[in-house]
Write a protein that holds these residues in place. Structure first.
Motif, PDB file in Angstrom:
ATOM      1  N   ARG A  91      -0.415  -7.115  17.221  1.00 26.39           N
ATOM      2  CA  ARG A  91       0.210  -6.093  16.620  1.00 26.39           C
ATOM      3  C   ARG A  91       0.718  -5.651  15.621  1.00 26.39           C
ATOM      4  NH1 ARG A  91       5.149  -9.154  19.787  1.00 26.39           N
ATOM      5  NH2 ARG A  91       4.563 -11.294  18.806  1.00 26.39           N
ATOM      6  N   PHE A  92       0.972  -4.746  15.739  1.00 21.42           N
ATOM      7  CA  PHE A  92       0.889  -4.049  14.189  1.00 21.42           C
ATOM      8  C   PHE A  92       1.894  -3.413  14.028  1.00 21.42           C
ATOM      9  CE2 PHE A  92      -3.493  -4.903  15.102  1.00 21.42           C
ATOM     10  CZ  PHE A  92      -3.085  -5.972  13.971  1.00 21.42           C
ATOM     11  N   ALA A  93       2.391  -2.622  12.579  1.00 17.02           N
ATOM     12  CA  ALA A  93       3.869  -2.064  12.686  1.00 17.02           C
ATOM     13  C   ALA A  93       3.554  -1.894  10.984  1.00 17.02           C
ATOM     14  CB  ALA A  93       4.966  -2.009  13.201  1.00 17.02           C
ATOM     15  N   ARG A  94       3.757   0.209  10.402  1.00 17.24           N
ATOM     16  CA  ARG A  94       3.910   0.568   9.304  1.00 17.24           C
ATOM     17  C   ARG A  94       5.138   0.140   9.030  1.00 17.24           C
ATOM     18  NH1 ARG A  94       1.894   6.177   8.553  1.00 17.24           N
ATOM     19  NH2 ARG A  94       4.312   6.636   9.965  1.00 17.24           N
ATOM     20  N   SER A  95       5.483   0.249   7.533  1.00 16.39           N
ATOM     21  CA  SER A  95       6.518  -0.206   6.690  1.00 16.39           C
ATOM     22  C   SER A  95       7.296   0.981   7.709  1.00 16.39           C
ATOM     23  CB  SER A  95       6.545  -0.233   4.944  1.00 16.39           C
ATOM     24  OG  SER A  95       6.566   1.343   4.395  1.00 16.39           O
ATOM     25  N   PHE A  96       8.755   0.863   7.026  1.00 20.41           N
ATOM     26  CA  PHE A  96       9.891   1.440   8.736  1.00 20.41           C
ATOM     27  C   PHE A  96      10.920   1.873   7.090  1.00 20.41           C
ATOM     28  CE2 PHE A  96      12.946   2.034  11.530  1.00 20.41           C
ATOM     29  CZ  PHE A  96      12.789   3.595  11.851  1.00 20.41           C
ATOM     30  N   ASP A  97      11.060   2.955   6.585  1.00 21.29           N
ATOM     31  CA  ASP A  97      12.514   4.034   6.052  1.00 21.29           C
ATOM     32  C   ASP A  97      13.118   4.985   6.916  1.00 21.29           C
ATOM     33  OD1 ASP A  97      10.354   5.698   6.072  1.00 21.29           O
ATOM     34  OD2 ASP A  97      10.308   5.823   3.677  1.00 21.29           O
ATOM     35  N   GLU A  98      12.345   5.032   8.107  1.00 20.21           N
ATOM     36  CA  GLU A  98      13.969   6.370   8.372  1.00 20.21           C
ATOM     37  C   GLU A  98      14.456   5.288   9.185  1.00 20.21           C
ATOM     38  OE1 GLU A  98      12.128   9.322  10.739  1.00 20.21           O
ATOM     39  OE2 GLU A  98      10.111   8.865  10.552  1.00 20.21           O
TER      40      GLU A  98
ATOM     41  N   GLU B  14      20.838   1.663   4.442  1.00 16.38           N
ATOM     42  CA  GLU B  14      20.044  -0.041   5.328  1.00 16.38           C
ATOM     43  C   GLU B  14      18.861   0.713   4.328  1.00 16.38           C
ATOM     44  OE1 GLU B  14      20.699   0.091   9.825  1.00 16.38           O
ATOM     45  OE2 GLU B  14      19.699   1.973   9.249  1.00 16.38           O
ATOM     46  N   LYS B  15      17.651  -1.012   4.567  1.00 17.78           N
ATOM     47  CA  LYS B  15      17.307  -1.399   3.809  1.00 17.78           C
ATOM     48  C   LYS B  15      15.683  -0.548   4.216  1.00 17.78           C
ATOM     49  CE  LYS B  15      19.174  -4.689   1.148  1.00 17.78           C
ATOM     50  NZ  LYS B  15      18.893  -6.579   0.353  1.00 17.78           N
ATOM     51  N   PRO B  16      14.886  -0.558   3.726  1.00 19.13           N
ATOM     52  CA  PRO B  16      13.570   0.079   4.267  1.00 19.13           C
ATOM     53  C   PRO B  16      12.626  -1.424   5.223  1.00 19.13           C
ATOM     54  CG  PRO B  16      13.655   1.328   1.980  1.00 19.13           C
ATOM     55  CD  PRO B  16      14.881   0.299   2.973  1.00 19.13           C
ATOM     56  N   LEU B  17      11.809  -1.476   6.045  1.00 13.86           N
ATOM     57  CA  LEU B  17      11.326  -2.824   6.427  1.00 13.86           C
ATOM     58  C   LEU B  17      10.135  -3.025   6.735  1.00 13.86           C
ATOM     59  CD1 LEU B  17      12.914  -2.464  10.453  1.00 13.86           C
ATOM     60  CD2 LEU B  17      13.945  -4.108   8.193  1.00 13.86           C
ATOM     61  N   PRO B  18       9.891  -3.842   5.888  1.00 10.45           N
ATOM     62  CA  PRO B  18       8.362  -4.616   5.807  1.00 10.45           C
ATOM     63  C   PRO B  18       7.673  -3.834   7.014  1.00 10.45           C
ATOM     64  CG  PRO B  18       9.354  -6.155   5.761  1.00 10.45           C
ATOM     65  CD  PRO B  18      10.311  -5.269   5.670  1.00 10.45           C
ATOM     66  N   GLY B  19       6.368  -3.389   6.743  1.00 16.52           N
ATOM     67  CA  GLY B  19       5.396  -3.495   7.739  1.00 16.52           C
ATOM     68  C   GLY B  19       4.557  -4.815   8.400  1.00 16.52           C
TER      69      GLY B  19
END
Length: 666
Positions: free
Chosen positions: A598-605, A610-615
Motif C-alpha cells: 500500500r503506497f501513497a504520495r505525500s499530500f498537500d492538497e 493544515e500541515k501537509p502529510l508525508p507519503g
C-alpha cells in the motif's frame, strides 16, 4: 478449495472471471453473454463487471481481507481512493469516496440504506463475520440509488445457506474463530444452515448465525494506543421458501449490538483526563420479500423493510427507525439486430428519528421519500472482425426522488430532484471497450442539518477578558440539497494474460452543505456555501497467466478538488495511491500465499491551516489455506514494519496487526 480471490478491491472478479478466460475467434458470431447470478451494484442488472461502464471492485468471503476482518476498516482500508475515517472503533467508521464524505457515499446492507446522522458517530454498523461479499461502485449513481450516491455505493451482502452448503449437502454447521492482535480481540461465530425439498416440488432453506467478540484498547500506527473496551453480539437469521422456479419468498433479521467504553467522540485518538463514556450501539434490519423470476433474463424483487439504529449513553439516546417498501427488477429482450436491457424500480419510505435525554444535534423529526427509476441500455452492431463497425451500447436512465421533512415544531422542507444518466460504449472486439458518460447526483439534507436547535457546546473563556457564550444550533429548513454533474470516460481491455481497466472523472458540485460556526454570536447552522470541482482517475491492471498459479495486480487512484470561487482545496481529497499485490497458488496443498503493498504520495492538497502529510509505503502478507475439506484458515499480517502513517483526513492509520480466522465446517 475455492480459490482465494485476495485482490482486495482491485481485480477480485476481473482476474478470475470465466468470461475473461474464454477465447473466442474474431469471426465467430457473438453469442448472447451469459448473465452473472448476482445483481451488481452500479448496474442493477447481472453483468460481467469487467465490461460495466464504471469501476466496480468486489471482495468476497474467501479473500483473507474479508475472512479475517473484525471491523469495516479491515475490509476497506486498502481500497485506492476509498478511505475509512476514525481510529479503529466500529461505531466511529465513516467513508469517503471520489471526493465526497460520509453523506455523499451511500452504504447499503442487504439492499437497505444505512444513513443515521449522529455527529462523530458512524452511520453504519455490521459484523464482517456475517458477510458474503462487499461491492464498491465508484461514481455518480443517484440515477439508480437516489440520495447520497454522489461518490459511489458500498454494498454489504450477508451470507446465505447456499454459500455454505457443499455440493450434495442438505445441512451443515460452521464454527469460525477469529482474532486481531492490534485490538486484543477474540471472537467466534457459529452458523447452522440447511435446505429441504418438499413433496410438492418446492423447497425450504435457511441459516442462523450467532457471533460474539471481545476487544480492548486499539493499537494504531507507530505504537500509539487509543482506549476501547468493547463486546459485540451479532445475529443473522434467514429463511426462504422456493415455491417454484418462478417464485421465492424470503425473510431475514440482522441484529448488531455493541457495548463499549470509549471517548465521547469515537473518532478521537487521545483521551484527556480519562473521559470515557459507556455507549451501547444497536442496529436491527428486518426484511420480508418476494422474488419473481419468470425466466433467466427477467427478475423482480419486492421487499418490505424495517430498520432501527439506537445509540444509548448514560444521559442521552438517539434512535432512527425506517420503514420502507421497494421493488427492483430487470428485463432483457433481443430484437434480432438489437438487444435491450431494462432496469427499473420504485420505493417509498419514512424515516423517523427520536432523541432522548440530553441528546444534542439530533432533532425530533421525520422524512418521507418516494422515488422511481428507469434505466434502458440498447446494444447493437457487430464486431470489427465480423465486418461491422463494432458493438455499441447506448444507456439512458433517470430517477425521480421527492422528499418531505418535518420536525416536531411543524417546520417543513419539501423538495424533489431528477437524476439523469447517459452513457455510450463502443466495443470494437469482444476484449476491448471504450465508454463515456454523464450523470447527475444529489444528496438531501439530513434531519439534523435541517432542524437541529439544541445546545451545540458550552461557552468558554479564551483569556481573562475574552469569553464566548454557549453555542446553539440554528435550524435551516430552507437548506437546498447538494447536487453534482459528472463526466466519466474509460476503457476495459483484455490482452493475453493481462487485463486493464481505467477511468477519468470530472465532477462539478453545487450547494455543498457546510457547517457555519459563529463563536461570539453563539450559533451553529448548516448552510449551502461552496461550488466545487472534483477530478481524478481510477485504474486497475492485472496479470494472470494461463497456469493460474500466479496472479499479480496494481490499482491506482487519485482525487483532486478545489473551490471554484476561492481556488482553495475542497472535498475529501486523496493523493496518488496504489495497491499492489502478488499471489502464488500451491495447487497440491490448497494454499494461497499473498503479498500486498500500500503506497501513497505525500499530500498537500489540504486547507491552508493544515500541515501537509508525508507519503508512505506499507507491506502486508496473507494466506488462505484449505487444510482439509472441513478445516480452513486465513491469516493476514498488516503493516509489517508498524510504520506510522496518516490518512488524507489526518487520522492515524492502522498499526501492525495479525488477523486470523480458523473455520471448521461439518
Amino acid at each position: 478449495m475455492k480459490r482465494a480471490t485476495s485482490c482486495t478491491g482491485a481485480l477480485a472478479l476481473i482476474l478470475l472471471s470465466p468470461v475473461g478466460l474464454a477465447q473466442t475467434p474474431a469471426d465467430e458470431p457473438a453469442a448472447t453473454p451469459e448473465l452473472a447470478p448476482l445483481l451488481v451494484t452500479g448496474t442493477r442488472t447481472p453483468t460481467d463487471t469487467f465490461f460495466a461502464p464504471l469501476i466496480v471492485d468486489v471482495i468476497d468471503r474467501h479473500d483473507p481481507t474479508l475472512a479475517t476482518a473484525s471491523r469495516v476498516e479491515d475490509i476497506l482500508a486498502d481500497q485506492p481512493g476509498l478511505h475509512v475515517a476514525g481510529q479503529g472503533r466500529r461505531n466511529g467508521q465513516t467513508l469517503s469516496l471520489r471526493g465526497f464524505g460520509r453523506n455523499g457515499v451511500l452504504v447499503r446492507l442487504d439492499g437497505v440504506r444505512q444513513d443515521i446522522d449522529t455527529g462523530h458517530i458512524g452511520n453504519f454498523f455490521v459484523d464482517p463475520a456475517l458477510l458474503r461479499e462487499v461491492q464498491i461502485a465508484h461514481g455518480a449513481l443517484s440515477s439508480l440509488y437516489g440520495s447520497n450516491a454522489m461518490g459511489g455505493v458500498i454494498s454489504f451482502e450477508t451470507v446465505d445457506a447456499e454459500d455454505l452448503l457443499r455440493p450434495g449437502e442438505t445441512s451443515g454447521a460452521r464454527l469460525s474463530l477469529r482474532g486481531a492482535s492490534a485490538s486484543d480481540e477474540l471472537g467466534a461465530t457459529l452458523s447452522l444452515f440447511g435446505k429441504h425439498s418438499l413433496a410438492d416440488g418446492s423447497s425450504l432453506d435457511g441459516l442462523v448465525a450467532i457471533g460474539r467478540s471481545e476487544s480492548g484498547d486499539i493499537r494504531r500506527a507507530g505504537g500509539q494506543t487509543t482506549p476501547e473496551d468493547a463486546s459485540l453480539n451479532s445475529l443473522l437469521a434467514k429463511g426462504a421458501w422456493q415455491l417454484s422456479d418462478d417464485h421465492r419468498l424470503f425473510t431475514q433479521w440482522l441484529h448488531y449490538r455493541e457495548d463499549a467504553s470509549q471517548p465521547p467522540n469515537p473518532q478521537q485518538l487521545v483521551v484527556e483526563d480519562g473521559d470515557l463514556r459507556d455507549r451501547t450501539t444497536t442496529s436491527d434490519n428486518l426484511q420480508l420479500g418476494h422474488r419473481w423470476s419468470p425466466g433467466p433474463l427477467t427478475q423482480l424483487d419486492t421487499r418490505l423493510t424495517l430498520s432501527r439504529q439506537d445509540i444509548e449513553e448514560p444521559a442521552a439516546e438517539r434512535t432512527l427507525e425506517r420503514l420502507g417498501v421497494q421493488s427492483d427488477g430487470y428485463h432483457r429482450r433481443d430484437h434480432g439486430w438489437l438487444s435491450q436491457t431494462l432496469a427499473f424500480g420504485a420505493e417509498a419510505s419514512r424515516a423517523t428519528q427520536r432523541p432522548g435525554g440530553t441528546a444534542s444535534g439530533f432533532p425530533d423529526a421525520n422524512i418521507d421519500n418516494v422515488a422511481f427509476y428507469l434505466d434502458d441500455t440498447l446494444t447493437l452492431g457487430r464486431y470489427l472482425g465480423q465486418g461491422g463497425a463494432g458493438e455499441f451500447d447506448l444507456g439512458l436512465g433517470a430517477r425521480h426522488d421527492s422528499y418531505r421533512a418535518e420536525d416536531a415544531e411543524g417546520r417543513e422542507s419539501d423538495k424533489s430532484h431528477l437524476s439523469p444518466r447517459l452513457r455510450v460504449a463502443w466495443r470494437p472486439t469482444r476484449k476491448l471497450m471504450f465508454y463515456s458518460g454523464y450523470a447527475e447526483s444529489f444528496r438531501a439534507p439530513t434531519l439534523s442539518e435541517l432542524y437541529a436547535d439544541e445546545r451545540h457546546f458550552g461557552g468558554f473563556c479564551m483569556g481573562p477578558f475574552v469569553c464566548v457564550p454557549d453555542n446553539f444550533w440554528v435550524p435551516n429548513p430552507n437548506l437546498q440539497p447538494e447536487t453534482s454533474k459528472s463526466w466519466e470516460s474509460g476503457l476495459s481491455w483484455r490482452f493475453g494474460d493481462w487485463e486493464l481497466r481505467a477511468s477519468y472523472f470530472d465532477t462539478r458540485a453545487e450547494d455543498f452543505i457546510d457547517t457555519e460556526v459563529d463563536l461570539f454570536a453563539g450559533t451553529t447552522r448548516a448552510v449551502n456555501v461552496n461550488r466545487a470541482q472534483l477530478w481524478g482517475y481510477d485504474a486497475r491492471l492485472g496479470w494472470s497467466p494461463s497456469d493460474a498459479s500466479v496472479m499479480a495486480f496494481v490499482g491506482l487512484a487519485e482525487v483532486s478538488g478545489r473551490d471554484r470561487d476561492s481556488g482553495e482545496p475542497l472535498g475529501s481529497l486523496t493523493p496518488l495511491e496504489a495497491l499492489t499485490g502478488l499471489d502464488y497458488h500451491l495447487a497440491h496443498t490448497n494454499l494461497v500465499l499473498g503479498w500486498r503493498g500500500r503506497f501513497a504520495r505525500s499530500f498537500d492538497e489540504r486547507t491552508s491551516d493544515e500541515k501537509p502529510l508525508p507519503g508512505y509505503g506499507l507491506h502486508d502478507v496473507q494466506l488462505a489455506w484449505q487444510l482439509t475439506p472441513m478445516l480452513s484458515a486465513s491469516l493476514k499480517l498488516r503493516n509489517i514494519a508498524d510504520k506510522e502513517w496518516y490518512r488524507p483526513d489526518g487520522s492515524l492509520g492502522d498499526g501492525r496487526s495479525l488477523l486470523a480466522n480458523l473455520s471448521l465446517q461439518w
